[in-house]
Enzyme design. Sequence first.
Site, PDB file in Angstrom:
ATOM      1  N   LYS A 113       0.838  -1.203   0.000  1.00 55.42           N
ATOM      2  CA  LYS A 113       0.000   0.000   0.000  1.00 55.42           C
ATOM      3  C   LYS A 113       0.872   1.252   0.000  1.00 55.42           C
ATOM      4  O   LYS A 113       0.564   2.235  -0.682  1.00 55.42           O
ATOM      5  CB  LYS A 113      -0.912   0.012   1.227  1.00 55.42           C
ATOM      6  CG  LYS A 113      -1.673   1.333   1.456  1.00 55.42           C
ATOM      7  CD  LYS A 113      -2.532   1.725   0.258  1.00 55.42           C
ATOM      8  CE  LYS A 113      -3.489   2.851   0.530  1.00 55.42           C
ATOM      9  NZ  LYS A 113      -2.982   4.226   0.556  1.00 55.42           N
ATOM     10  N   GLU A 141       1.457   6.642  -6.710  1.00 54.88           N
ATOM     11  CA  GLU A 141       0.384   7.654  -6.764  1.00 54.88           C
ATOM     12  C   GLU A 141       0.977   9.057  -6.747  1.00 54.88           C
ATOM     13  O   GLU A 141       0.591   9.930  -7.540  1.00 54.88           O
ATOM     14  CB  GLU A 141      -0.520   7.444  -5.551  1.00 54.88           C
ATOM     15  CG  GLU A 141      -1.578   8.490  -5.296  1.00 54.88           C
ATOM     16  CD  GLU A 141      -2.197   8.284  -3.914  1.00 54.88           C
ATOM     17  OE1 GLU A 141      -2.764   7.210  -3.682  1.00 54.88           O
ATOM     18  OE2 GLU A 141      -2.084   9.191  -3.068  1.00 54.88           O
ATOM     19  N   TYR A 142       1.953   9.281  -5.884  1.00 55.84           N
ATOM     20  CA  TYR A 142       2.590  10.613  -5.814  1.00 55.84           C
ATOM     21  C   TYR A 142       3.140  10.988  -7.175  1.00 55.84           C
ATOM     22  O   TYR A 142       3.010  12.122  -7.642  1.00 55.84           O
ATOM     23  CB  TYR A 142       3.733  10.603  -4.790  1.00 55.84           C
ATOM     24  CG  TYR A 142       3.361  10.855  -3.359  1.00 55.84           C
ATOM     25  CD1 TYR A 142       2.215  10.307  -2.783  1.00 55.84           C
ATOM     26  CD2 TYR A 142       4.164  11.642  -2.548  1.00 55.84           C
ATOM     27  CE1 TYR A 142       1.905  10.529  -1.450  1.00 55.84           C
ATOM     28  CE2 TYR A 142       3.865  11.875  -1.206  1.00 55.84           C
ATOM     29  CZ  TYR A 142       2.723  11.307  -0.671  1.00 55.84           C
ATOM     30  OH  TYR A 142       2.410  11.542   0.648  1.00 55.84           O
TER      31      TYR A 142
HETATM   32  C1  6PG Z   1      -5.559   5.883  -1.250  1.00 56.27           C
HETATM   33  C2  6PG Z   1      -4.786   7.140  -0.990  1.00 56.27           C
HETATM   34  C3  6PG Z   1      -4.858   7.594   0.459  1.00 56.27           C
HETATM   35  C4  6PG Z   1      -3.836   8.684   0.658  1.00 56.27           C
HETATM   36  C5  6PG Z   1      -4.410   9.808   1.467  1.00 56.27           C
HETATM   37  C6  6PG Z   1      -3.296  10.803   1.868  1.00 56.27           C
HETATM   38  O1  6PG Z   1      -4.929   4.933  -1.722  1.00 56.27           O
HETATM   39  O2  6PG Z   1      -6.770   5.907  -0.991  1.00 56.27           O
HETATM   40  O3  6PG Z   1      -3.411   6.853  -1.280  1.00 56.27           O
HETATM   41  O4  6PG Z   1      -4.592   6.486   1.323  1.00 56.27           O
HETATM   42  O5  6PG Z   1      -2.806   8.169   1.388  1.00 56.27           O
HETATM   43  O6  6PG Z   1      -5.355  10.404   0.634  1.00 56.27           O
HETATM   44  O7  6PG Z   1      -2.459  11.011   0.774  1.00 56.27           O
HETATM   45  P1  6PG Z   1      -1.217  12.047   0.919  1.00 56.27           P
HETATM   46  O8  6PG Z   1      -0.054  11.253   1.398  1.00 56.27           O
HETATM   47  O9  6PG Z   1      -1.054  12.610  -0.443  1.00 56.27           O
HETATM   48  O10 6PG Z   1      -1.632  13.078   1.951  1.00 56.27           O
END
Ligand code: 6PG
Length: 629
Positions: free
Chosen positions: A352, A359-360
Amino acid sequence: MNFNNVIFLMGVSGCGKSAIGELLSQRLKIPFFDGDDFHPQSNIDKMSLGEPLNDQDRYGWLVTLNKLAKQQLLNNSCIIACSALKNSYRELLSTDIKNQVKWIHLAGSFNQILERVNKRENHFMSSNLLQSQFDTLELPEDAFEVNISMTPEDIVIKTEEFLEMKSEFGLFGLGVMGKSLSRNLAQKGFNISIFNREEKGTEEDVAIKFKGAHKELESAQPFSDIKAFVNSLQTPRRIMLMVNAGKITDMVIEDLIPHLSDGDILIDGGNSNYLKTKERYDYLKTKQVHFIGVGVSGGEEGALKGPSIMPGGNKEIYNLVKPYLESIAAKDANNLPCCTYIGEEGSGHFVKMVHNGIEYVEMQLLAEVYTILKLLGNNPDNIADILKSYKTKVNSYLLGITIDILRKKDGEDWLVNKIVDKAGNKGTGNWTTIATAELGIPSTLIASALFARYTSFYKEERLLASGNFNIKPSALNLEVDAVLNAYQFARIINHYQGLKLISQAGKAYGWHLNLSEIARIWTNGCIIKSDFMIDLIPVLKEDDNILNHKSIIDQVQFLKPSINQVVSECVLKELAVPCLSESVNFLNTYSTANSSANILQAQRDYFGAHTYQRTDDASGKYHHTNWQE
Ligand code: 6PG
């Protein structure tokens, strides 16, 4: 037990209805009736001749049992054993008392039952009689199923817990994700207990109010008292923690431990650090409590409609929570759950975490594409149109939401033009960068995306530097298709790096990870779901290194000229594109057969005598040179 029900123990002949009925009667202190004692003589005569009963024969008998049930309910609950193999039989037995009937199905396989019956003294059941029972059985939808492989005592305990209306799953923490998951679980028909703490003034009656706000929660049991919440659950208890990662998680675990029993299962669905998950896994083992670290991706909507779920820990224990997690997960294109056992220990949270690293980068790349298209003279609506035209090639959840974001107006202007350009983060990208450094994996894009966020945070300093260095990106000379190609190139590098990190972590930590399965559960429900992710499933079946797969190599070679052109143009015109530029630098570095690292080795040996290997010495021996002689 204060309830007024008739409990029908059902199942094929030989499943043990009578024995369980007697035991349950003693435990619950309510009368037991063996349905076979109520057959009319004509049925008994027929059965003694070995003739199977037909529906007509059974009709009178079932009516008699329904009357018996109604009569008993007038002043007590009772237990009635009856095979009740067909839905129509069960309808007849429930006539006029449907909402007071509880069905307990003693289920087992054909072989299990045949073996069990034929083992009993002077009991023999022909396999074709048993087969006809299985052929007749219509599985009940609303029965509590207990497998007869359990001991009679355990069957009775499980049944009692069910009858006490004990919930089968507990959800601890009703924040955004906790609420969505609770609703999702309830919508799938699970009996759940939901808990939220009481904080005067900020969190009062959260669980009760939440239950009242959603119809699907009408049978959920709300709690603000931990002991009552835990005692409302069937054993082994399955409690999913949806609380903030870090110290809060440890505090909640400590609050729960005194109320738990051996064998209970805590499922941490927060964005916890995988190293902490391993610690908690080991710590709770000393308390005879199981711990499953579960990555949950998809945000509020995903958690409600179907997230991607990444569970890690002991596989046997996972199997006890698998039905719940798989049921609430998103489904892939083949309608399979986007939930799969990842591996041992903290591997679920690790995967995860890397999901968030990818994702970033995906988010940063879209931000960079936005700056390029903006500098090509497009307003947010124009950019949204261009991104929409990209969908056929690079469709993804993040592309879709970015289009929506760019369409959003705020008065006459676009909202996006009014958002302060300082990016926050909750830490998962940070952890991924630390993990990649500790594991010695060059996930350079994740670091670039993270540091791009950090740089954005120094807004005041950036304003100062903008004046000091007069960095004013000038008009770009680029085609939108070149930008699309550059974007897809960088996405390929991003996915390679993220998957490489997972693969190497699996080797380093001894987790047996299946990258293709991980890509599969990332094809829906999660933030990084995309068409490209679907393409990666078969690729990863063949090779963990996607840059070594012909289909990817061909794409990279086709896209390379565009990334070269786009990054060069942006650098020349002084437009910051940290991830796009890093993607091409990475591939160039990664593809350099003979690099400049020989200079590094020489420098290290010069000032630190750290030694170096020689290209003309196949032994691999390390050498040192006195460089100043
Ligand atoms: C997900 C997202 C979520 C994310 C938060 C905070 O998979 O649903 O990755 O878990 O971690 O929205 O994201 P940031 O680290 O960008 O604040």
